[in-house]
Scaffold this active site. Structure first.
Site, PDB file in Angstrom:
ATOM      1  N   ILE A  85       0.411   3.412  -3.905  1.00 28.00           N
ATOM      2  CA  ILE A  85       0.277   2.826  -2.572  1.00 28.00           C
ATOM      3  C   ILE A  85       0.040   1.332  -2.698  1.00 28.00           C
ATOM      4  CG2 ILE A  85      -1.163   2.725  -0.491  1.00 28.00           C
ATOM      5  CD1 ILE A  85       0.501   5.258  -0.606  1.00 28.00           C
ATOM      6  N   LYS A  86       0.814   0.560  -1.929  1.00 28.23           N
ATOM      7  CA  LYS A  86       0.558  -0.872  -1.816  1.00 28.23           C
ATOM      8  C   LYS A  86      -0.056  -1.143  -0.455  1.00 28.23           C
ATOM      9  CE  LYS A  86       2.535  -5.459  -1.390  1.00 28.23           C
ATOM     10  NZ  LYS A  86       3.721  -6.267  -1.061  1.00 28.23           N
ATOM     11  N   GLN A  87      -1.141  -1.907  -0.449  1.00 29.26           N
ATOM     12  CA  GLN A  87      -1.827  -2.196   0.800  1.00 29.26           C
ATOM     13  C   GLN A  87      -2.438  -3.589   0.752  1.00 29.26           C
ATOM     14  OE1 GLN A  87      -2.297  -2.259   4.050  1.00 29.26           O
ATOM     15  NE2 GLN A  87      -2.463   0.004   4.021  1.00 29.26           N
ATOM     16  N   TRP A 117       4.759   0.625   0.605  1.00 31.50           N
ATOM     17  CA  TRP A 117       4.061  -0.473   1.257  1.00 31.50           C
ATOM     18  C   TRP A 117       3.526   0.087   2.588  1.00 31.50           C
ATOM     19  CZ3 TRP A 117       7.033  -1.321  -2.708  1.00 31.50           C
ATOM     20  CH2 TRP A 117       7.197  -2.567  -3.318  1.00 31.50           C
TER      21      TRP A 117
END
Length: 353
Positions: free
Chosen positions: A239-241, A202
């Site tokens: 990837i968390k965005q 995150w």
């Protein structure tokens, strides 16, 4: 599952704006776009060991989006991050951890992401039925005055012992604690890879100075893009965005390195171009970008979720990690919302821009 016609209807008068846009700054042929062969193309020659590749395969080949290269993940760690009463008062059933896992299964998700406690209590019953992602650090809200810091809540080995195929973690880039968090999570991700687990980061921003006047640059494309780039640097596999809502954060705040020409060269103000800058910072899409579904606002949730999914997919992203919009409503409605979001990624007419 919903159809393309339903997607256009949900987007309403914004349908053409989102569905017909063509990116001309960073073009789609420059990207590694999601497909059934993505794992072979990206990771086969990497330093990830065979057990990591197997875990990645389990993740990408489960649920309604299995085999497409896209991900739909249900994340429920808000009981710690936002307080349990605040998170679950709209549907108290989710105080019971098993209902979180049931929602992910019925919703056809690739995986469920939650805390050690939620997943550990149900590991023997469900770890073989849906991939588990254990969130290993959290920001707890019981300290007064309120502070924002990600603290480890357990060990990677404990997540592996319960049958999880992946670990997730948050780094608050830009915060006073970010250097410590970066070191902790880099070490945790190394251990996870050694154990054959997938790593998901995150990549969030946290600094009061990232707000200038009425404009909040915590979701600026340039800042969030650089956070993504730091995330892939410590070898996050996904990837968390948050979806970008503006740009020019470096320039307006006045720090780091920037040039007017970089903004002109890389992006426009269109939401898909802003998200594409995030994708580009994930090694041109080789590391999958999943955007956050955001908070629940009630009647507008469906439109907002579908819009986010369309932006993410057309930008070259790899899916959505959507929680509150699904679990802060009756169970069946949550399942239907997840299915509708997944239909965006299953619809071949919604293409990479």
């Amino acid at each position: 599952m919903k159809t393309e016609k339903n997607i256009s209807e949900i987007l309403g008068d914004k349908a053409d704006y989102y569905l017909d846009y063509v990116c001309e700054k960073i073009t789609k042929d420059q990207l590694q776009t999601p497909s059934k062969n993505s794992l072979d193309k990206v990771f086969a020659n990497s330093n990830r060991n065979p057990q990591v590749l197997r875990s990645l395969s389990q993740l990408y080949n489960h649920g309604n989006l299995g085999g497409t290269g896209y991900l739909s993940i249900l994340p429920v760690d808000q009981g710690v991050e936002h307080s349990a009463a605040f998170s679950f008062y709209k549907n108290p059933d989710y105080f019971d951890p098993e209902n979180i896992i049931k929602l992910a299964i019925e919703g056809g998700c690739n995986a469920v992401a939650s805390t050690f406690g939620v997943l550990g209590l149900n590991a023997r019953k469900y770890a073989h039925k849906i991939p588990f992602i254990v969130k290993i650090n959290h920001n707890e809200l019981l300290t007064y005055p309120t502070k924002y810091d990600q603290t480890l809540f357990g060990r990677v080995k404990a997540a592996w012992d319960m049958g999880a195929i992946a670990v997730g973690a948050t780094i608050y880039f830009g915060s006073a604690e970010s250097n410590r968090q970066l070191k902790e999570i880099a070490e945790a991700f190394e251990e996870a890879h050694n154990l054959g687990m997938v790593t998901i980061l995150w990549c969030y921003l946290r600094n009061d100075s990232f707000k200038k006047g009425t404009v909040d640059y915590h979701t600026s494309a340039d800042l969030t893009g650089q956070a993504n780039h730091l995330g892939v640097t410590i070898q996050a596999d996904i990837i968390k965005q948050k979806l970008p809502t503006n740009n020019f954060g470096f320039k307006e705040i006045g720090f780091s390195k920037y040039d007017d020409e970089m903004y002109e060269t890389l992006t426009t103000k269109h939401p898909i171009d802003l998200c594409r800058l995030q994708v580009a910072n994930c090694y041109m899409g080789k590391i999958g970008l999943i955007n956050s579904g955001g908070g629940s606002e009630g009647d507008s949730d469906l439109m907002e979720a579908v819009t986010t999914a369309v932006i993410n997919k057309r930008a070259g992203g790899s899916g959505l990690i959507l929680g509150r919009k699904a679990f802060q409503r009756p169970f069946k409605e949550g399942v239907d919302l997840l299915h509708t979001v997944q239909s965006v990624y299953l619809d071949n007419k919604v293409t990479v821009a």
